[in-house]
Structures are given as structure tokens and as C-alpha cells.
Design a protein around this motif. Structure first.
Motif, PDB file in Angstrom:
ATOM      1  N   GLY A  50     -11.370  39.574 126.999  1.00 43.74           N
ATOM      2  CA  GLY A  50     -12.543  40.375 127.229  1.00 43.74           C
ATOM      3  C   GLY A  50     -11.808  41.714 128.280  1.00 43.74           C
ATOM      4  N   ARG A  51     -10.812  42.131 128.023  1.00 38.36           N
ATOM      5  CA  ARG A  51     -10.311  43.296 128.773  1.00 38.36           C
ATOM      6  C   ARG A  51     -10.129  44.444 127.797  1.00 38.36           C
ATOM      7  NH1 ARG A  51      -8.796  41.888 133.746  1.00 38.36           N
ATOM      8  NH2 ARG A  51      -8.596  39.689 134.016  1.00 38.36           N
ATOM      9  N   VAL A  52     -11.152  44.962 127.315  1.00 37.18           N
ATOM     10  CA  VAL A  52     -11.374  45.694 126.377  1.00 37.18           C
ATOM     11  C   VAL A  52     -10.672  47.343 126.471  1.00 37.18           C
ATOM     12  CG1 VAL A  52     -13.101  44.987 125.152  1.00 37.18           C
ATOM     13  CG2 VAL A  52     -13.735  46.438 126.895  1.00 37.18           C
ATOM     14  N   ARG A  53     -10.743  47.569 127.901  1.00 39.68           N
ATOM     15  CA  ARG A  53     -10.189  48.936 128.285  1.00 39.68           C
ATOM     16  C   ARG A  53      -8.703  48.884 127.999  1.00 39.68           C
ATOM     17  NH1 ARG A  53     -14.520  48.520 131.840  1.00 39.68           N
ATOM     18  NH2 ARG A  53     -15.831  50.294 131.902  1.00 39.68           N
ATOM     19  N   ALA A  54      -8.250  47.777 128.421  1.00 39.26           N
ATOM     20  CA  ALA A  54      -6.553  47.566 128.073  1.00 39.26           C
ATOM     21  C   ALA A  54      -6.219  47.633 126.612  1.00 39.26           C
ATOM     22  CB  ALA A  54      -6.134  46.453 128.837  1.00 39.26           C
ATOM     23  N   ALA A  55      -7.088  47.200 125.794  1.00 35.70           N
ATOM     24  CA  ALA A  55      -6.796  47.115 124.569  1.00 35.70           C
ATOM     25  C   ALA A  55      -6.995  48.447 123.794  1.00 35.70           C
ATOM     26  CB  ALA A  55      -8.107  45.878 123.731  1.00 35.70           C
ATOM     27  N   VAL A  56      -7.663  49.312 124.294  1.00 33.85           N
ATOM     28  CA  VAL A  56      -7.838  50.481 123.767  1.00 33.85           C
ATOM     29  C   VAL A  56      -6.584  51.316 123.326  1.00 33.85           C
ATOM     30  CG1 VAL A  56      -8.869  53.018 123.897  1.00 33.85           C
ATOM     31  CG2 VAL A  56     -10.164  50.965 124.438  1.00 33.85           C
ATOM     32  N   PRO A  57      -5.747  51.440 124.458  1.00 34.00           N
ATOM     33  CA  PRO A  57      -4.299  52.107 123.973  1.00 34.00           C
ATOM     34  C   PRO A  57      -3.503  51.427 123.088  1.00 34.00           C
ATOM     35  CG  PRO A  57      -4.344  51.478 126.179  1.00 34.00           C
ATOM     36  CD  PRO A  57      -5.718  51.377 125.872  1.00 34.00           C
ATOM     37  N   LEU A  58      -3.515  50.145 123.437  1.00 37.64           N
ATOM     38  CA  LEU A  58      -2.744  49.541 122.513  1.00 37.64           C
ATOM     39  C   LEU A  58      -3.039  49.620 121.184  1.00 37.64           C
ATOM     40  CD1 LEU A  58      -2.386  46.215 124.970  1.00 37.64           C
ATOM     41  CD2 LEU A  58      -0.625  47.982 124.417  1.00 37.64           C
ATOM     42  N   THR A  59      -4.434  49.377 120.717  1.00 41.54           N
ATOM     43  CA  THR A  59      -4.988  49.544 119.306  1.00 41.54           C
ATOM     44  C   THR A  59      -4.618  50.719 118.565  1.00 41.54           C
ATOM     45  OG1 THR A  59      -6.423  47.891 120.000  1.00 41.54           O
ATOM     46  CG2 THR A  59      -7.056  49.233 118.174  1.00 41.54           C
ATOM     47  N   LEU A  60      -4.834  51.674 119.618  1.00 40.78           N
ATOM     48  CA  LEU A  60      -4.617  53.166 119.267  1.00 40.78           C
ATOM     49  C   LEU A  60      -3.275  53.364 118.750  1.00 40.78           C
ATOM     50  CD1 LEU A  60      -5.609  56.092 118.710  1.00 40.78           C
ATOM     51  CD2 LEU A  60      -5.274  56.441 121.012  1.00 40.78           C
ATOM     52  N   ALA A  61      -2.291  52.911 119.634  1.00 38.11           N
ATOM     53  CA  ALA A  61      -0.766  53.287 119.326  1.00 38.11           C
ATOM     54  C   ALA A  61      -0.447  52.487 117.764  1.00 38.11           C
ATOM     55  CB  ALA A  61      -0.055  52.913 120.508  1.00 38.11           C
ATOM     56  N   VAL A  62      -1.027  51.013 117.844  1.00 41.40           N
ATOM     57  CA  VAL A  62      -0.528  50.566 116.795  1.00 41.40           C
ATOM     58  C   VAL A  62      -1.139  50.712 115.471  1.00 41.40           C
ATOM     59  CG1 VAL A  62      -0.634  48.118 115.634  1.00 41.40           C
ATOM     60  CG2 VAL A  62      -0.115  48.374 118.057  1.00 41.40           C
ATOM     61  N   GLY A  63      -2.296  51.613 115.713  1.00 42.13           N
ATOM     62  CA  GLY A  63      -3.185  51.939 114.361  1.00 42.13           C
ATOM     63  C   GLY A  63      -2.468  53.200 113.860  1.00 42.13           C
ATOM     64  N   VAL A  64      -2.227  54.189 115.008  1.00 39.06           N
ATOM     65  CA  VAL A  64      -1.403  55.276 114.283  1.00 39.06           C
ATOM     66  C   VAL A  64      -0.169  55.052 113.868  1.00 39.06           C
ATOM     67  CG1 VAL A  64      -0.183  57.324 115.136  1.00 39.06           C
ATOM     68  CG2 VAL A  64      -2.247  56.776 116.124  1.00 39.06           C
ATOM     69  N   LYS A  65       0.669  54.108 114.258  1.00 39.00           N
ATOM     70  CA  LYS A  65       1.949  53.615 113.474  1.00 39.00           C
ATOM     71  C   LYS A  65       1.714  52.969 111.840  1.00 39.00           C
ATOM     72  CE  LYS A  65       6.301  52.538 113.158  1.00 39.00           C
ATOM     73  NZ  LYS A  65       7.198  53.648 112.841  1.00 39.00           N
ATOM     74  N   ALA A  66       0.693  52.211 112.123  1.00 43.78           N
ATOM     75  CA  ALA A  66       0.430  51.449 110.905  1.00 43.78           C
ATOM     76  C   ALA A  66      -0.333  52.386 109.922  1.00 43.78           C
ATOM     77  CB  ALA A  66      -1.040  50.387 111.052  1.00 43.78           C
TER      78      ALA A  66
ATOM     79  N   ARG B  42     -17.171  37.497 127.342  1.00 48.76           N
ATOM     80  CA  ARG B  42     -16.575  36.184 127.755  1.00 48.76           C
ATOM     81  C   ARG B  42     -15.463  36.075 127.127  1.00 48.76           C
ATOM     82  NH1 ARG B  42     -20.365  32.142 124.368  1.00 48.76           N
ATOM     83  NH2 ARG B  42     -22.010  33.470 125.086  1.00 48.76           N
ATOM     84  N   ALA B  43     -14.564  35.136 127.644  1.00 46.29           N
ATOM     85  CA  ALA B  43     -13.379  34.849 126.986  1.00 46.29           C
ATOM     86  C   ALA B  43     -13.229  34.303 125.717  1.00 46.29           C
ATOM     87  CB  ALA B  43     -12.411  34.311 128.050  1.00 46.29           C
ATOM     88  N   ARG B  44     -12.695  34.616 124.578  1.00 49.77           N
ATOM     89  CA  ARG B  44     -12.668  34.068 123.421  1.00 49.77           C
ATOM     90  C   ARG B  44     -11.743  32.758 123.174  1.00 49.77           C
ATOM     91  NH1 ARG B  44     -17.645  35.077 121.816  1.00 49.77           N
ATOM     92  NH2 ARG B  44     -18.246  37.119 122.027  1.00 49.77           N
ATOM     93  N   SER B  45     -12.032  31.935 122.237  1.00 48.50           N
ATOM     94  CA  SER B  45     -11.089  30.738 122.245  1.00 48.50           C
ATOM     95  C   SER B  45      -9.941  31.048 121.578  1.00 48.50           C
ATOM     96  CB  SER B  45     -11.804  29.846 121.203  1.00 48.50           C
ATOM     97  OG  SER B  45     -10.835  28.814 120.711  1.00 48.50           O
ATOM     98  N   TRP B  46      -8.858  30.109 122.219  1.00 50.23           N
ATOM     99  CA  TRP B  46      -7.308  30.352 121.651  1.00 50.23           C
ATOM    100  C   TRP B  46      -7.280  29.847 120.147  1.00 50.23           C
ATOM    101  CZ3 TRP B  46      -4.734  33.354 124.544  1.00 50.23           C
ATOM    102  CH2 TRP B  46      -4.901  33.449 125.888  1.00 50.23           C
TER     103      TRP B  46
END
Length: 320
Positions: free
Chosen positions: A136-152, A211-215
Motif C-alpha cells: 500500500g505504499r504507492v508513493r514509493a512505487a511511483v519513482p520505481l515504476t517510472l524508472a523501470v518503465g523508461v528502461k523497459a 490495505r496490504a495485499r496477499s503474498w
């Protein structure tokens, strides 16, 4: 009889010695009932488990050691229904969007996982992005997803941002084709754009609302990353992995069942967004699609449609 003092308070009760009576040994029937009650959420068992167990034991036929088949089935169905109802809490749109973002982020990681040997840093960043989404930590996921998306997208386009990558990127034993060999930069960009757009919307939601999602999502990533046994012709320009298809069909089936049991649209919303993100690949290869492709996509569309209409079913009885 208790005498009320003039102050209106009851006299303090005298402390009693703790009971030393030994607990009665559980019977085979009780142990089997307890196993069946594990189908219910832990919170429900803590609140109603003992009461429900007493009712079951009192209503059981004398001498019975195994629950009746109909009774066991009812407990299992009731437990699943209770677990689904427990999940159908909170804002429908926020939770449905979070589910969709989780699913597409998991698919993006599954696409990179077979190439972790050649792209260890980017695969790790993609895994961290999914982990942030799951917790549920979407703010931390934004820069990570952006960086990986640009590389992909750059790899799919043959570009070299951030670092030098030997192209084409060859897979491990999990896959049999180079990374994005049968894809398009636009389709790759669309998948990451859906995740980023969803994360931006979710970032405006207060933290407790997510909420936290399932593993179990991690297990789904591993299964979808494997190309699996070949079931399409070798000359197929856009082959689909059998494990990925099985994971997607199972997820859509569970989503439709959740909508049916809980009369809630959050899972249908997630299915619709995932279909939108995954449709790019089929649109690009529309001229090379086979009956197997169409059958696979038709199954997902039917399950998504069932999920959308299932919440409107009529009640059959007051407890349904």
C-alpha cells in the motif's frame, strides 16, 4: 441474593481460586469440526467459533465421528463467503483500482523475471515496486515504476538509457525468446502507463484506505514468468505461455466468484483495467492471432463480464 449498598454500587466480588478441573479431551468429531471452521477468517473464529462449535456438537447425531457431507460443505461455503465479505470492505473504487494496479505491476515483473541474469538491477527495482504496491505504499512505487518503465520501453525500442545493455536481452530457462522480441514499445509503454496513472490516483488517497495485499501475488508472478510447455505452433509470432494463461484465468475466475458472493464490483473493476492494459499486445498482433488467442481472450472477457453482472443477482433467502 446481592444487597445493594446505599452508594448504589455493588460490593466487590471476592476473588475465586482458578479452576483446576482438567479440560475434557476433544472428540474426533470436534477436531474435524475445528478443521472445517478454519475456512472462516481468524477474527470470525475468535468471535463466534466456540459458539458455532457448540451448536454443531449439540445438533450432531449421537455416536457420529465424522461431520455429515452436507454440513461440511455448508461450513466450507460459509467460510469462503465470510472471507470474501471480509475482503469487500472499504471504498469500492479505491480498492478495485489498487487491485488492478497490483495485477498489472505483477505482470510487468513477470515479463522481466526470466531476464534477471542480464538485468539484475532493473528486475530488482521492478520487484521493489511491486512490493511497495502490495504493502500500500504507492508513493514509493511511483519513482520505481517510472524508472523501470523508461528502461523497459527503451529496450523494446532498442535505445540505451541509464546504462548500456547488450541487446537483444536473452532469457534464462524460464523463457525461450529475447525480451520484448514479440512486443512493441507502445504496448510496453501502455502497461507501465496504466500502473503509473493508477499510482498517481491512489497517492491522493489517505494511507489507511489502502490495505496490504496477499503474498500469493508473488507466487502468481513466478508462475506467469515461466513460458511453460509449448502448446502453440513454433511459427506463431505471438506465443502465449500456458502458465500465464492459467494464472490469468484463475484470477479472473476468483474475481467473478468474489463479485457473485459479495455483490461487490471491486473485482470487476480490476478485471476491466487489467484487460485494458493487456489488450495492447493483441491489438498489435491482430493480423497474426489464431483461434487459440481468440479463445484465451474470449475466456477472460466472459469471466470479466460475469464479474460485472454478478453483483446484480437477486437474493434467494434472507441470509444470502
Amino acid at each position: 441474593m446481592t444487597v445493594v449498598e446505599p452508594t448504589g454500587h455493588l460490593p466487590a466480588a471476592e476473588p475465586t481460586a482458578p479452576s483446576t478441573a482438567p479440560a475434557l479431551p476433544s472428540t474426533p468429531l470436534e477436531r474435524r469440526y475445528r478443521r472445517l471452521l478454519l475456512a472462516y477468517p481468524r477474527q470470525y473464529r475468535a468471535t463466534h467459533g466456540d459458539e458455532l462449535l457448540d451448536v454443531l456438537l449439540e445438533s450432531a447425531e449421537p455416536g457420529r465421528s465424522v461431520p455429515a457431507l452436507k454440513e461440511a460443505w455448508g461450513l466450507l461455503v460459509g467460510g469462503v463467503r465470510s472471507r470474501v465479505a471480509h475482503q469487500a470492505t472499504g471504498n469500492v473504487w479505491v480498492d478495485g483500482l489498487h487491485l488492478a494496479v497490483t495485477a498489472v505491476a505483477a505482470a510487468n515483473l513477470a515479463a522481466l523475471l526470466p531476464y534477471a541474469g542480464a538485468l539484475p538491477v532493473w528486475t530488482l527495482l521492478s520487484a521493489l515496486a511491486l512490493l511497495a504496491v502490495l504493502r500500500g505504499r504507492v508513493r514509493a512505487a511511483v519513482p520505481l515504476t517510472l524508472a523501470v518503465g523508461v528502461k523497459a520501453v527503451a529496450i523494446a525500442s532498442g535505445e540505451q538509457p541509464f546504462d548500456v545493455t547488450l541487446l537483444p536481452v536473452h532469457p534464462s530457462w524460464l523463457a525461450d525468446r529475447a525480451l520484448f522480441a514479440d512486443s512493441s514499445p507502445f504496448a510496453v509503454a501502455a502497461a507501465y502507463a496504466v500502473v503509473l496513472a493508477g499510482l498517481v490516483v491512489l497517492a491522493s488517497v489517505p494511507r489507511p484506505a489502502l490495505r496490504a495485499r496477499s503474498w500469493w501475488w508473488c507466487a502468481a508472478v513466478l508462475a506467469a514468468a515461466w513460458a511453460g510447455p509449448a502448446w502453440m505452433a513454433e511459427e506463431t509470432s505471438y506465443p502465449l505461455g500456458l502458465p500465464r494463461m492459467a494464472v490469468e484465468a484463475a484470477a479472473f475466475g476468483l474475481a467473478a466468484a468474489g463479485c457473485y458472493l459479495a455483490r461487490d464490483h471491486r473485482w470487476a473493476l480490476a478485471c476491466g483495467i487489467y484487460l485494458l492494459a493487456a489488450s495492447g499486445q493483441l491489438i498489435i498482433h491482430v493480423e497474426q492471432l489464431t483461434r487459440q488467442h481468440l479463445a484465451y481472450w474470449g475466456v477472460l472477457v466472459v469471466l470479466a463480464g460475469w464479474a460485472a453482472v454478478a453483483p446484480f443477482r437477486h437474493r434467494r433467502h434472507c441470509l444470502d
